[in-house]
Write a protein that holds these residues in place. Structure first.
Motif, PDB file in Angstrom:
ATOM      1  N   PHE A 205      -7.147  -4.375   3.513  1.00 27.30           N
ATOM      2  CA  PHE A 205      -7.405  -5.129   2.283  1.00 27.30           C
ATOM      3  C   PHE A 205      -8.584  -6.086   2.506  1.00 27.30           C
TER       4      PHE A 205
ATOM      5  N   ASP B 235       0.975  -5.076   6.653  1.00 22.10           N
ATOM      6  CA  ASP B 235      -0.411  -5.521   6.495  1.00 22.10           C
ATOM      7  C   ASP B 235      -0.287  -6.934   5.941  1.00 22.10           C
TER       8      ASP B 235
ATOM      9  N   GLY C 214       0.827  -1.211   0.000  1.00 25.30           N
ATOM     10  CA  GLY C 214       0.000   0.000   0.000  1.00 25.30           C
ATOM     11  C   GLY C 214       0.860   1.260   0.000  1.00 25.30           C
ATOM     12  N   PHE C 215       0.226   2.374  -0.373  1.00 22.41           N
ATOM     13  CA  PHE C 215       0.942   3.661  -0.423  1.00 22.41           C
ATOM     14  C   PHE C 215       0.234   4.699   0.442  1.00 22.41           C
ATOM     15  N   CYS C 216      -0.128   4.304   1.641  1.00 26.55           N
ATOM     16  CA  CYS C 216      -0.787   5.264   2.528  1.00 26.55           C
ATOM     17  C   CYS C 216       0.217   6.353   2.888  1.00 26.55           C
TER      18      CYS C 216
HETATM   19  S1  SF4 Z   1       0.942  -0.955   6.344  1.00 28.31           S
HETATM   20 FE1  SF4 Z   1      -1.170  -0.186   6.439  1.00 28.31          FE
HETATM   21  S2  SF4 Z   1      -0.944   2.044   6.572  1.00 28.31           S
HETATM   22 FE2  SF4 Z   1       1.014   1.233   5.833  1.00 28.31          FE
HETATM   23  S3  SF4 Z   1       0.891   1.337   3.588  1.00 28.31           S
HETATM   24 FE3  SF4 Z   1       0.207  -0.715   4.227  1.00 28.31          FE
HETATM   25  S4  SF4 Z   1      -2.017  -0.564   4.394  1.00 28.31           S
HETATM   26 FE4  SF4 Z   1      -1.214   1.518   4.395  1.00 28.31          FE
END
Ligand code: SF4
Length: 356
Positions: free
Chosen positions: A192, A160, A109-111
């Motif tokens: 997810f 994650d 992910g790119f949060c």
């Molecule tokens: S670990 Fe969680 S907050 Fe960090 S990028 Fe992945 S989904 Fe997003």
């Protein structure tokens, strides 16, 4: 400034319903190839025609391209290291659990606000481990040491774990393991929705699955590369029907124009989707940032619109000497009143574990 181009997660193979993470390169530690899962993943990636590299030794990853902080970050998140978990001393995980269960590191992910940006450094490569059995043997030792107390393990402290589950099956093995222990409990959180492989497990109520939710506005702007809200709610619905203990993290709560209407909608959609007898717990975290996190975000996401103007915040000193910028008292009170009232109406049986 040039915008961050977040790679689309491609379909694994034709017919797969969910978009699944496929790395651009798979990097094998030599020892990983001595384990069945390591061999299997090697064959899998070779068949897909994915670039395969080998690390010169344990824990040394070279050959991730990229010149600017942004390029390095994006390339690292498309690189999957398949390794052996050597350190079997688990970190503590207060206050949500007793120990971290090391299943994976980083996430595709790119949060923009992801806490791993501060903890994993400029190249947050993904890592999975081929020796989950050894990790779980170690978990049993920790459980035995604390008996007759219950020992709780958190599976998402450094990652994650859902996006790589279809490759490793580590969550499944962990849930099965904890179902068989009397005194061990397991929990993890995800953004997810690819949870179908976990639904038929006889989990014995020993694993709590939590979903991190937000409004689609926040998800669309700041959580690129993760599942949309509707997919997370659908996964939560299936989780509730599978009778897992269920929880939600609403985080980070951002007080933008229209926030009350949109968070109301999220909570109502959730209430109408879950099994009638579900009593999820809620953890609520308002948006905050440290100076270090802000610097990192500005390097990697130079166009970020995350609200990080110190003038609009209040400084809160932390217990380890560094503080963070939180919403001012009045905004915090408004957020608290809103969520307490809304959740009391919609989920009267549920508990708000905390709101910070
Ligand atoms: S670990 Fe969680 S907050 Fe960090 S990028 Fe992945 S989904 Fe997003």
């Amino acid at each position: 400034m040039e915008a961050l181009v977040v790679p689309r997660l491609p379909f694994r193979k034709a017919g797969d319903r969910l978009k699944r993470f496929i790395p651009q390169r798979a990097v094998f530690e030599p020892a990983a190839l001595e384990y069945p899962l390591g061999k299997e993943l090697h064959a899998h990636f070779r068949e897909l025609g994915i670039e395969i590299q080998k690390t010169p030794s344990h824990n040394r990853v070279t050959g991730i391209p990229g010149k600017t902080p942004k390029e390095k970050y994006v390339q690292a998140k498309q690189s999957l290291v398949i390794g052996v978990r050597r350190t079997l001393k688990f970190s503590s995980c207060k206050p949500s659990a007793h120990f971290q269960l090391p299943l994976a590191t980083s996430c595709p992910g790119f949060c923009e606000y992801c806490y791993l940006q501060t903890t994993l450094g400029p190249k947050p490569v993904l890592r999975v481990y081929v020796n989950i059995e050894e990790v779980l043997e170690q978990a049993q030792k920790y459980i035995d040491e604390r008996a007759p107390e219950i020992t709780i393990f958190e599976g998402a402290a450094t990652s994650d774990p859902i996006p790589v589950e279809y490759l490793t099956g580590s969550l499944r093995k962990s849930i099965e393991f904890f179902a068989g222990t009397e005194l061990g409990r397991f929990r993890f959180v995800t953004k997810f929705g690819d949870v179908d492989s976990l639904l038929d497990i006889d989990h014995k109520g020993h694993t709590e699955i939590r979903y991190s939710l937000n409004t689609q506005t926040v998800i669309g702007q700041y959580e690129k590369g993760t599942a949309p809200l509707a997919e997370r709610i659908e996964a939560a619905r299936k989780t509730s029907l599978a009778k897992y203990p269920l929880g939600f993290l609403i985080a980070p709560i951002i007080a933008y124009d229209n926030w009350k209407e949109e968070y109301s909608q999220v909570i109502e959609d959730l209430a109408s989707s879950l099994a009638d007898d579900s009593k999820p717990s809620f953890e609520l975290i308002t948006h905050r940032f440290t100076k270090k996190a802000k610097n990192n975000i500005e390097q990697v996401f130079p166009d970020s619109t995350l609200p990080m103007d110190e003038e609009e915040r209040q400084y809160k000193y932390g217990q380890f000497g560094y503080g963070k910028w939180v919403y001012p008292k009045e905004t915090m009170a408004e957020i608290r009143d809103f969520f307490e009232e809304k959740l009391a109406q919609t989920f009267p049986q549920s508990e708000i574990k905390y709101l910070v």
